[in-house]
Design a protein around this motif. Sequence first.
Motif, short mmCIF file in Angstrom:
data_model
loop_
_atom_site.label_atom_id
_atom_site.label_comp_id
_atom_site.label_asym_id
_atom_site.label_seq_id
_atom_site.Cartn_x
_atom_site.Cartn_y
_atom_site.Cartn_z
N ARG A 187 51.12 13.52 20.57
CA ARG A 187 50.27 13.95 19.45
C ARG A 187 48.87 13.39 19.63
N ILE A 188 47.86 14.27 19.68
CA ILE A 188 46.47 13.86 19.84
C ILE A 188 45.86 13.68 18.44
N PRO A 189 45.16 12.58 18.18
CA PRO A 189 44.69 12.31 16.82
C PRO A 189 43.57 13.21 16.32
N VAL A 190 42.92 13.96 17.20
CA VAL A 190 41.96 14.97 16.77
C VAL A 190 42.33 16.28 17.44
N ARG A 191 41.87 17.39 16.87
CA ARG A 191 42.10 18.67 17.54
C ARG A 191 41.29 18.72 18.82
N VAL A 192 41.90 19.20 19.88
CA VAL A 192 41.21 19.38 21.16
C VAL A 192 40.85 20.86 21.28
N PRO A 193 39.56 21.23 21.20
CA PRO A 193 39.21 22.65 21.30
C PRO A 193 39.73 23.26 22.59
N LEU A 194 40.15 24.50 22.53
CA LEU A 194 40.67 25.18 23.72
C LEU A 194 39.59 25.28 24.79
N GLY A 195 40.00 25.11 26.09
CA GLY A 195 39.11 25.24 27.24
C GLY A 195 38.30 23.98 27.49
N LEU A 196 38.07 23.56 28.75
CA LEU A 196 38.21 24.32 29.97
C LEU A 196 39.08 23.56 31.00
N HIS A 197 38.45 22.64 31.80
CA HIS A 197 39.12 22.13 32.99
C HIS A 197 39.38 20.63 32.94
N GLY A 198 40.49 20.24 33.58
CA GLY A 198 40.86 18.84 33.59
C GLY A 198 41.34 18.37 34.94
N THR A 199 41.64 17.07 35.01
CA THR A 199 42.09 16.46 36.26
C THR A 199 43.00 15.29 35.96
N TRP A 200 43.94 15.06 36.85
CA TRP A 200 44.83 13.91 36.77
C TRP A 200 44.30 12.83 37.71
N LEU A 201 44.09 11.63 37.17
CA LEU A 201 43.59 10.50 37.96
C LEU A 201 44.64 9.40 37.95
N PRO A 202 45.43 9.30 39.01
CA PRO A 202 46.48 8.29 39.04
C PRO A 202 45.89 6.88 39.13
#
Length: 476
Positions: free
Chosen positions: A458-473
């Motif tokens: 559950r994210i505490p604020v709404r995350v607007p739709l779009g755009l790009h992300g990345t996974w940083l291990p």
Amino acid sequence: MTASAVRPFDPSRVAHLSGRFAPVTEEVDETCLAVEGELPGDLDGVYLRNGPNPRFTPIGSYLYPVDGDGMLHGVRFEQGRARYRNRFVRTPALLAEEKAGRALWGGIESLIMPGPDEVGPQLAHTLKDLPDINVVRHADRLLALAESACPYRMTPELETIGKETFDGALPAGITAHPKIDPLSGEMAVFCYALEPPYLTWSLIAASGAVVRGPTPVDGLDEPMMIHDMALTARYLVLVLAPVFFDLSAALSGGSLIDWRPEAGTRVALIPRDGSPVRWAQDDAFWLWHTVNAYDAEGDGPVVLQYVQWSRLSLGAQAEGEANRSHLMSAVIDPATGRMRRTPLDDARIEFPRIDDRRIGRRHRRVAVAADSGRTPGLLPGEFDALRWYDTGDAAVPSRTWQGGDLSVGEPAFAPSPGRADDREGYWLAFATDRTDTSSWLLVFPAEDPVTGPLARVRIPVRVPLGLHGTWLPTQE
């Protein structure tokens, strides 16, 4: 251009400024997020996503997805727990607007630029930096990326350091979709511009040093929009759809973007060793995002997979029969310039991703955001399902997870530490509930993702739709 010279603009009538796309202004730190299900213990790192999020009510115009201030959303996983932080990318223009308490720049269609009495001589009559498309990490630089301009360097805590010019070697910047070679660590980039040279490419070593500065691509005599690229062991692959910039039309109240299908679509194969560019051409189509590309064999053809659209569409323009999408595979012969395109699926999809460790090499599994056909009223850029393809099979089978009341974003792959198989790890995607606008980060098992998420964070604020992300291990 001044605000008085622009036709009336009502932001309340812009679909991508309301509902699931509406911007948020609150910056939040939450150290212990609520989780439905159980987070995998080996999920160790941070998932970051960037996207357009106007800090103030837009003036003049707003065109999704190329307008809007950047906001980074980060969810950090450690020992089965998750925490969240979001921050604006604070460019000088955004700082000036925060000081004024209102928007001072208009969208790209209105070209409103404040004068020196409002923002001082350095920012007066300049375009606003919009590093709101993507986020990547390379050579210990965390970069928020714009459509085609200098990125902004961020701290691991998502605070803004400033404009990144790569030690002055790339003063014009790069586009939002560089590609990092997973074997060499080299990052390939390109940049398009409104003035000559209209298109350049560069290479940045794993150390962060620019080993090839801006290199013009011959064959362009006017500015064009090119959103994404692909990379193989031999080539940068750029798809030049017939989308031209018409600055004179924009200054006289017309459209900046000119779609000319009669020009067809060209593909540039740019050798990484600097030898001459190879070209191919076909009928017109538009490409937002590539899947991946690879060299089929030796000096033979290049295979490019991508999501193809019949034309460019921006904002809330209808995307019905007149603009269809396909998952496509193209085989391009560098020697003859011939290109053979084969549709793999005709579903409405976007945001294709693979295991980034396979960039530039053969891949099998592709994840996309998809339209299940069960949810009426989805806006362009909005999807209610995730779909996975196995492109190693001649039939290219697909499997779909439908999100019910959830609108879902781009999926990203998080491999299990020490495992090389793309079935060992997790797919991550933000989602927003259409019934109450709550936002979640979904964690799917890569081995069988259509069984649904292992955990919903559950994210505490709404995350607007779009755009790009990345996974940083945490451990690379």
